[in-house]
Design a protein around this motif. Sequence first.
Motif, PDB file in Angstrom:
ATOM      1  N   PRO A 136      33.852 -46.026  70.554  1.00  0.00           N
ATOM      2  CA  PRO A 136      32.929 -46.908  71.433  1.00  0.00           C
ATOM      3  C   PRO A 136      33.666 -48.196  71.789  1.00  0.00           C
ATOM      4  N   GLU A 137      33.295 -48.663  72.845  1.00  0.00           N
ATOM      5  CA  GLU A 137      34.119 -50.083  73.118  1.00  0.00           C
ATOM      6  C   GLU A 137      33.501 -51.133  71.921  1.00  0.00           C
ATOM      7  N   GLY A 138      34.405 -51.863  71.309  1.00  0.00           N
ATOM      8  CA  GLY A 138      34.278 -52.694  70.383  1.00  0.00           C
ATOM      9  C   GLY A 138      34.065 -51.957  68.868  1.00  0.00           C
ATOM     10  N   PHE A 164      37.393 -42.204  75.140  1.00  0.00           N
ATOM     11  CA  PHE A 164      37.623 -43.566  74.574  1.00  0.00           C
ATOM     12  C   PHE A 164      37.285 -44.478  75.349  1.00  0.00           C
ATOM     13  N   ASP A 165      36.566 -45.517  74.873  1.00  0.00           N
ATOM     14  CA  ASP A 165      36.210 -46.532  75.968  1.00  0.00           C
ATOM     15  C   ASP A 165      37.022 -47.853  75.489  1.00  0.00           C
ATOM     16  N   GLU A 166      37.694 -48.189  76.497  1.00  0.00           N
ATOM     17  CA  GLU A 166      38.581 -49.497  76.518  1.00  0.00           C
ATOM     18  C   GLU A 166      39.231 -49.461  74.870  1.00  0.00           C
ATOM     19  N   GLN A 202      41.121 -50.596  81.359  1.00  0.00           N
ATOM     20  CA  GLN A 202      41.619 -51.658  82.422  1.00  0.00           C
ATOM     21  C   GLN A 202      42.901 -51.824  82.820  1.00  0.00           C
ATOM     22  N   ASP A 203      43.888 -51.402  81.707  1.00  0.00           N
ATOM     23  CA  ASP A 203      45.241 -51.334  82.144  1.00  0.00           C
ATOM     24  C   ASP A 203      45.711 -50.202  83.052  1.00  0.00           C
ATOM     25  N   ILE A 204      45.700 -50.284  84.340  1.00  0.00           N
ATOM     26  CA  ILE A 204      45.993 -49.095  85.339  1.00  0.00           C
ATOM     27  C   ILE A 204      47.436 -48.363  84.932  1.00  0.00           C
TER      28      ILE A 204
END
Length: 235
Positions: A86-88, A159-161, A193-195
């Motif tokens: 999860p994110e975080g 995978f969240d960020e 976020q990183d394309i």
Amino acid sequence: MPDPILKIRGLAAFYGDFQALYGLDLHLDAGEVLAIIGANGAGKSTLLRSISGLMRNGAEQIAWRGQPIGALRADQVAEQGIALVPEGRQLFPSLSVEENLIIGGRIGRPGPWSLRRVYDLFPILEERRHQASTSLSGGQQQMVAIGRALMANPDLILFDEISLGLAPIIIRDIYAALPGIVDGGMSAILVEQDITKALAVSSRVYCLQEGRISLEGASGTISREAISRAYFGME
Ligand code: ATP
């Protein structure tokens, strides 16, 4: 062509009255690494929450190996072989590194992943195994979160960020582990976020914009101009 392992049709997701996803269609083949990109608030985390059962949806909107899973709870989805990083990170703060990992394995799915294998993937975690998970650096905590998901022996990992807030050198280390994770045929969906990173590690990419898919294509051939348009909605 075999049927996709994951098939999403007309996925709608709501937070109360607010609609976050509008009729998403998406598919994932077995063993594929898919990237999901899009600006803040586009709905990427909502998509992963929907797949993993943290948000409940119409049963038929998400099919896993041909079975409807859209209305299942998170624990039921995990038993089907889908794990979320999860994110975080969301580690259990009072538990040690090793205890966090063991919790990931509690559903008891058979498969190649074990404490030993997670420690081989991220050796620093073995050194820190008895430390409180929160005493680790952000990057090491991210490794624990990934290891915890792997301990469930999933067939699909979400995978969240995973690079959010981490230093570039740490991000590089974490991404270097990805081939070792998906080598055995595990599928992955990666919100990023990183394309450049997203395109480098995936075979296909979807771009979300305001809850809708604005672009889908092969990561190796899609143009930067097309991505900019899909990302920001510029004509
Ligand atoms: P980010 O990169 O910022 O995490 P995202 O693409 O993952 O963005 P989501 O977190 O899925 O986007 O959010 C999609 C939309 O849903 C946004 O407009 C967001 O404000 C809204 N949203 C997310 N979580 C909630 C919530 N718990 N309650 C109400 N609205 C929410």
